[in-house]
Scaffold this active site. Sequence first.
Site, PDB file in Angstrom:
ATOM      1  N   VAL A  92      23.635 -30.705 -12.054  1.00  0.00           N
ATOM      2  CA  VAL A  92      23.601 -29.554 -12.961  1.00  0.00           C
ATOM      3  C   VAL A  92      22.209 -28.918 -12.949  1.00  0.00           C
ATOM      4  O   VAL A  92      21.227 -29.516 -13.405  1.00  0.00           O
ATOM      5  CB  VAL A  92      23.964 -29.963 -14.403  1.00  0.00           C
ATOM      6  CG1 VAL A  92      23.951 -28.735 -15.322  1.00  0.00           C
ATOM      7  CG2 VAL A  92      25.326 -30.638 -14.452  1.00  0.00           C
TER       8      VAL A  92
ATOM      9  N   TRP B 148       8.098 -12.074  -6.984  1.00  0.00           N
ATOM     10  CA  TRP B 148       8.999 -10.913  -6.949  1.00  0.00           C
ATOM     11  C   TRP B 148      10.466 -11.330  -6.832  1.00  0.00           C
ATOM     12  O   TRP B 148      11.349 -10.608  -7.256  1.00  0.00           O
ATOM     13  CB  TRP B 148       8.620  -9.981  -5.792  1.00  0.00           C
ATOM     14  CG  TRP B 148       8.470 -10.672  -4.466  1.00  0.00           C
ATOM     15  CD1 TRP B 148       9.449 -10.907  -3.560  1.00  0.00           C
ATOM     16  CD2 TRP B 148       7.279 -11.254  -3.932  1.00  0.00           C
ATOM     17  NE1 TRP B 148       8.955 -11.588  -2.462  1.00  0.00           N
ATOM     18  CE2 TRP B 148       7.617 -11.810  -2.664  1.00  0.00           C
ATOM     19  CE3 TRP B 148       5.964 -11.349  -4.371  1.00  0.00           C
ATOM     20  CZ2 TRP B 148       6.686 -12.455  -1.858  1.00  0.00           C
ATOM     21  CZ3 TRP B 148       5.036 -11.988  -3.567  1.00  0.00           C
ATOM     22  CH2 TRP B 148       5.401 -12.535  -2.331  1.00  0.00           C
ATOM     23  N   LYS B 149      10.720 -12.518  -6.273  1.00  0.00           N
ATOM     24  CA  LYS B 149      12.107 -12.971  -6.133  1.00  0.00           C
ATOM     25  C   LYS B 149      12.719 -13.289  -7.494  1.00  0.00           C
ATOM     26  O   LYS B 149      13.871 -12.949  -7.773  1.00  0.00           O
ATOM     27  CB  LYS B 149      12.167 -14.193  -5.222  1.00  0.00           C
ATOM     28  CG  LYS B 149      11.743 -13.903  -3.797  1.00  0.00           C
ATOM     29  CD  LYS B 149      11.808 -15.139  -2.920  1.00  0.00           C
ATOM     30  CE  LYS B 149      11.335 -14.817  -1.504  1.00  0.00           C
ATOM     31  NZ  LYS B 149      11.384 -16.010  -0.630  1.00  0.00           N
TER      32      LYS B 149
ATOM     33  N   GLY C 192      19.765 -32.562 -12.881  1.00  0.00           N
ATOM     34  CA  GLY C 192      20.621 -33.281 -13.825  1.00  0.00           C
ATOM     35  C   GLY C 192      20.379 -34.776 -13.838  1.00  0.00           C
ATOM     36  O   GLY C 192      20.761 -35.455 -14.799  1.00  0.00           O
TER      37      GLY C 192
ATOM     38  N   ASP D 180      19.872 -26.097 -14.449  1.00  0.00           N
ATOM     39  CA  ASP D 180      19.731 -25.241 -15.626  1.00  0.00           C
ATOM     40  C   ASP D 180      18.325 -24.666 -15.576  1.00  0.00           C
ATOM     41  O   ASP D 180      17.356 -25.350 -15.873  1.00  0.00           O
ATOM     42  CB  ASP D 180      19.950 -26.072 -16.899  1.00  0.00           C
ATOM     43  CG  ASP D 180      19.796 -25.246 -18.172  1.00  0.00           C
ATOM     44  OD1 ASP D 180      19.531 -24.039 -18.081  1.00  0.00           O
ATOM     45  OD2 ASP D 180      19.941 -25.835 -19.269  1.00  0.00           O
TER      46      ASP D 180
ATOM     47  N   HIS E 144      15.679 -26.578 -27.532  1.00  0.00           N
ATOM     48  CA  HIS E 144      16.928 -25.940 -27.933  1.00  0.00           C
ATOM     49  C   HIS E 144      17.835 -26.904 -28.693  1.00  0.00           C
ATOM     50  O   HIS E 144      19.038 -26.687 -28.809  1.00  0.00           O
ATOM     51  CB  HIS E 144      17.653 -25.376 -26.709  1.00  0.00           C
ATOM     52  CG  HIS E 144      16.940 -24.194 -26.123  1.00  0.00           C
ATOM     53  ND1 HIS E 144      15.859 -24.336 -25.278  1.00  0.00           N
ATOM     54  CD2 HIS E 144      17.124 -22.865 -26.274  1.00  0.00           C
ATOM     55  CE1 HIS E 144      15.417 -23.138 -24.935  1.00  0.00           C
ATOM     56  NE2 HIS E 144      16.166 -22.227 -25.529  1.00  0.00           N
TER      57      HIS E 144
END
Length: 329
Positions: free
Chosen positions: A171, A225-226, A301, A173, A44
Site C-alpha cells: 500500500v 517539476w514532476k 506498507g 500512501d 491524521h
Amino acid sequence: MRIPFQQMQAEFSRILLKLNFTPAKAEAIATIFAENSRDGVYTHGLNRFPVFVKFVKEGHVKPDAEPTAETGMGLVERWNGNYGPGMLNAKFCMDRAIQLAQQHGIGCVAIKDTNHWMRGGTYGWQAAEAGCIGICFTNTIANLPPWGGIEPRLGNNPLIIAVPRKGGDVVLDMAVSQYSFGKLQQYRSSGEPLPLPGGYDKAGKLSVNAAEIIESQRLLPVGFWKGSGLSLMLDLLVTVLSGGNSTARVSEKKAETGVSQVFICIKPNDDALTDNLIEQIMDYTKSSSLIDVDNPIRFPGEGTLKTRERNLKEGIPVDEVIWNKVLGL
C-alpha cells in the site's frame, strides 16, 4: 506515554456522541481515527482529532449528512458527499468501487462536496483487504506552489495505490510534496530538523526547518517539476470525474471543505500466477545491495504492518498535550 487502542477509540466515540453523531457513525469515525494512530499515522489520528471536532462545531462537517447518488456512466458513478464526514464518505465510495469491481472487474466512484478523508491509506487497505487493487486520490486546499511559482496554487493531493498480497498487502500512501503538511507540523512541534530538505524558507533557499517551510508556504514537490505536474493532473481528474470543486474553488473558502475525490478498484485474478508475479517483483526489489545493513529495503506498507503490531501490543504512543486536550473535550 502509550494508550491502548480500545481506550483511544472509546474516548473518540464518547466525544462524537456529544456532537450528535449516531452511535454507528461515532463508532465508525472513532475506529478510523484510532486505526490511523495505531498504524503510526499520528498526524491524521489523535493529532488531527481536535481539528475534526472544531470543523464539526463550526458546521463544516455535517453529522447527519449521507452521500447521495447523482449520475451513473457504466462502471463510473458520481456521488455527492453533502458535506458529511469525509472518512465515512470515502469508506462508502471505496465500498461501492469494490462492489463494482467484484461484479464487472473494475469500478470507479467519484464524489464531490465531501470533507477531508484523514489518512488516504485507510481506503487503500480497505480495497486490498477485499482482494482488490485500489487507487484513490483527492484534491485539497492550495498549499503547494507550482514549479517555478512562489504562491500556493496546487493542492498537496495525496495518491494511494494498493495491491493485495498474501504476505502482506502493498500500500503506497503518498502526498505530492516531499513531506506532507501534517508531517511538517509534527517536525515543527518536536523542533527536529527534517532528514532532507522539504521546502524553501522566505529567502527562497532549500530548508530542513519545518517551521520556516510552513511560514513561507513553499513546500517542495516530490521530483520537483514532476510532482508539480502530478498534483495538477490529480486535481484535473478528481474535478472532471466528480463535477465538484477544484483546488482553486476549495481555496476560496475559509476552511478546507467541499473537496473532490476518486476511488478506483480493479479485481485481479486470484491465482498462483498472480501471486508469483507479485513475489517476483518483491524479491527482485529487495535483492539490491544495502546502503546501510541496519536499514533493510521495505515495500510500501511493510513499515505500517510492523508499527501496527507493536502499537497493538504495547499501546499507541501519544502526545500528552494533545491527549489531555482530547480528554477534556
